[in-house]
Scaffold this motif. Structure first.
Motif, PDB file in Angstrom:
ATOM      1  N   ILE A 136       0.859  -1.181   0.000  1.00  0.00           N
ATOM      2  CA  ILE A 136       0.000   0.000   0.000  1.00  0.00           C
ATOM      3  C   ILE A 136       0.891   1.225   0.000  1.00  0.00           C
ATOM      4  O   ILE A 136       1.605   1.499   0.957  1.00  0.00           O
ATOM      5  N   LYS A 137       0.864   1.970  -1.084  1.00  0.00           N
ATOM      6  CA  LYS A 137       1.743   3.122  -1.241  1.00  0.00           C
ATOM      7  C   LYS A 137       1.507   4.135  -0.122  1.00  0.00           C
ATOM      8  O   LYS A 137       0.388   4.511   0.178  1.00  0.00           O
TER       9      LYS A 137
ATOM     10  N   ARG B  57      -9.707   7.306  -3.333  1.00  0.00           N
ATOM     11  CA  ARG B  57      -8.921   6.544  -4.311  1.00  0.00           C
ATOM     12  C   ARG B  57      -8.543   5.175  -3.771  1.00  0.00           C
ATOM     13  O   ARG B  57      -8.624   4.164  -4.485  1.00  0.00           O
ATOM     14  N   ARG B  58      -8.119   5.139  -2.515  1.00  0.00           N
ATOM     15  CA  ARG B  58      -7.722   3.861  -1.919  1.00  0.00           C
ATOM     16  C   ARG B  58      -8.891   2.878  -1.883  1.00  0.00           C
ATOM     17  O   ARG B  58      -8.717   1.674  -2.080  1.00  0.00           O
ATOM     18  N   TYR B  59     -10.068   3.426  -1.608  1.00  0.00           N
ATOM     19  CA  TYR B  59     -11.227   2.538  -1.523  1.00  0.00           C
ATOM     20  C   TYR B  59     -11.498   1.861  -2.867  1.00  0.00           C
ATOM     21  O   TYR B  59     -11.647   0.634  -2.937  1.00  0.00           O
ATOM     22  N   TYR B  60     -11.549   2.630  -3.915  1.00  0.00           N
ATOM     23  CA  TYR B  60     -11.883   2.042  -5.213  1.00  0.00           C
ATOM     24  C   TYR B  60     -10.761   1.137  -5.726  1.00  0.00           C
ATOM     25  O   TYR B  60     -11.018   0.164  -6.451  1.00  0.00           O
ATOM     26  N   LYS B  61      -9.546   1.424  -5.315  1.00  0.00           N
ATOM     27  CA  LYS B  61      -8.433   0.546  -5.698  1.00  0.00           C
ATOM     28  C   LYS B  61      -8.539  -0.813  -5.008  1.00  0.00           C
ATOM     29  O   LYS B  61      -8.139  -1.844  -5.576  1.00  0.00           O
ATOM     30  N   ALA B  62      -9.076  -0.845  -3.803  1.00  0.00           N
ATOM     31  CA  ALA B  62      -9.176  -2.089  -3.027  1.00  0.00           C
ATOM     32  C   ALA B  62     -10.570  -2.702  -3.074  1.00  0.00           C
ATOM     33  O   ALA B  62     -10.809  -3.727  -2.436  1.00  0.00           O
ATOM     34  N   GLU B  63     -11.487  -2.108  -3.839  1.00  0.00           N
ATOM     35  CA  GLU B  63     -12.889  -2.552  -3.846  1.00  0.00           C
ATOM     36  C   GLU B  63     -13.012  -4.001  -4.316  1.00  0.00           C
ATOM     37  O   GLU B  63     -12.436  -4.392  -5.327  1.00  0.00           O
TER      38      GLU B  63
ATOM     39  N   GLN C 142      -9.091  -2.620   2.600  1.00  0.00           N
ATOM     40  CA  GLN C 142      -7.759  -2.946   2.110  1.00  0.00           C
ATOM     41  C   GLN C 142      -7.261  -4.276   2.698  1.00  0.00           C
ATOM     42  O   GLN C 142      -6.649  -5.091   1.996  1.00  0.00           O
TER      43      GLN C 142
END
Length: 350
Positions: A68-69, A177-183, A312
């Motif tokens: 996770i960046k 952004r993090r949410y949609y990346k990990a959705e 995540q």
């Protein structure tokens, strides 16, 4: 009563030979055979107890499989502890940082062990958490957060952490952004809250040093006086920014008796005697003098953010990057976070 480690979870073992070689060179007073165990709670960075003779240290490293960046920065957390200790004594003393990933497969650091009671998801067997005791613990928790947020950071180097200007907007956009990346599942409440947060961004008025994960299981309590906080743990996400964002996260972690059962394993704030979320906010406002007119926004953000953190972790589990069985049902906690945020927005109160 003292918080105790347990056997290391499968897949999260440390290479003891490499660790001992590193410590013999860099921490010679901690030598000989090393016994390693793991603190079983927590869902992010991994925490181990190292014992050799009569010496004990705590080792922190990122979770296996995490990528996770911007997260799990061990060097940053070590530096935060080093700068906090002289001005905010309720942190463990940092001891050693290792940036050589060949030792344990990732950067890690070590700190002193602070022995005390930590209130995790289940009540400790040897403590009667009476309503009066829980009331005093909850008040101490709130007062300590207020003290952190009103601490003078200009006279220390802590103000070098973070960029306070535009902090609120960056956080909102970043967590979306993090949410949609990990959705992994389409959750209507999380999507709706994300849209609302972007459309109702408040002006940022306060700047403080903030913890960003402040809750019961990151507090070490004095075994002889449980209403006294002797240390605050897990400064991974701390920074200089908007303290009301920190408040919102803490309120979102503050499960109440009428909340979803999926949220109660994360805290004991739902036990009788604890101040409720509204009382928490009122006491915090009295202690800090901050304007809480946008409290619903910050609470909704906090609930969404916690949902993202859990999402995540759940995504890592779904991909097979971790096999911790606790993670199998985390999607229900994500749903509960989204539902709480949506309900607060609809009712215009936390």
């Amino acid at each position: 009563m003292i918080d105790q480690p347990k056997d290391i979870r499968k897949g999260e073992e440390l290479d003891l030979d490499k660790l001992k070689a590193f410590l013999s060179e860099n921490l010679p007073e901690f030598s000989g055979e090393i016994a390693v165990s793991q603190f079983p709670s927590g869902f992010s960075n991994l925490t181990y107890l190292l014992k050799s003779g009569n010496k004990e240290y705590v080792l922190r490293r990122p979770p296996f499989g995490a990528n996770i960046k911007g997260g799990h920065d061990m060097s940053r957390e070590f530096k935060v502890l080093s700068l906090l200790k002289p001005v905010y004594p309720k942190v463990p003393t940092p001891v050693l940082f290792c940036n050589d990933e060949s030792v344990l497969g990732a950067e890690f650091y070590m700190m002193e062990r602070v022995k005390g009671v930590i209130l995790r998801g289940r009540p400790p067997k040897d403590i009667n958490l009476s309503p009066d005791l829980m009331k005093s613990i909850s008040e101490a928790c709130i007062d300590n957060l207020a003290a952190l947020h009103t601490m003078d950071i200009e006279t220390s180097d802590l103000n070098s952490f973070g960029k306070p200007e535009g902090y609120t907007q960056r956080q909102v956009e970043g967590w979306i952004r993090r949410y949609y990346k990990a959705e992994t599942d389409e959750l209507g409440s999380m999507n709706a809250v994300a849209n609302w947060l972007e459309e109702h961004l408040p002006l940022q008025e306060q700047i403080s040093f903030i913890h960003n994960d402040y809750k019961y299981d990151n507090l070490v309590l004095n075994p002889d006086n449980l209403s006294e906080i002797i240390a605050v743990l897990d400064w991974e996400m701390s920074t200089v920014g908007n303290p009301l964002m920190d408040l919102g996260t803490s309120l979102a972690y503050w499960a109440q008796a009428d909340d979803s059962e999926a949220l109660k394993p994360f805290s004991l704030t739902w036990l009788p005697g604890n101040l409720d979320r509204a009382q928490f906010a009122e006491r915090y406002g009295e202690r800090t003098g901050f304007d809480l007119k946008n409290l619903v926004y910050y609470y909704a953000f906090g609930a969404f953010k916690i949902g993202v953190i859990i999402q995540q972790i759940y995504a890592r589990y779904k991909k097979g990057l971790t096999q911790d069985p606790r993670f199998a049902n985390l999607i229900y906690a994500v749903k509960a976070c989204g539902a709480n945020a949506a309900k607060a927005i609809e009712r215009d109160k936390i």
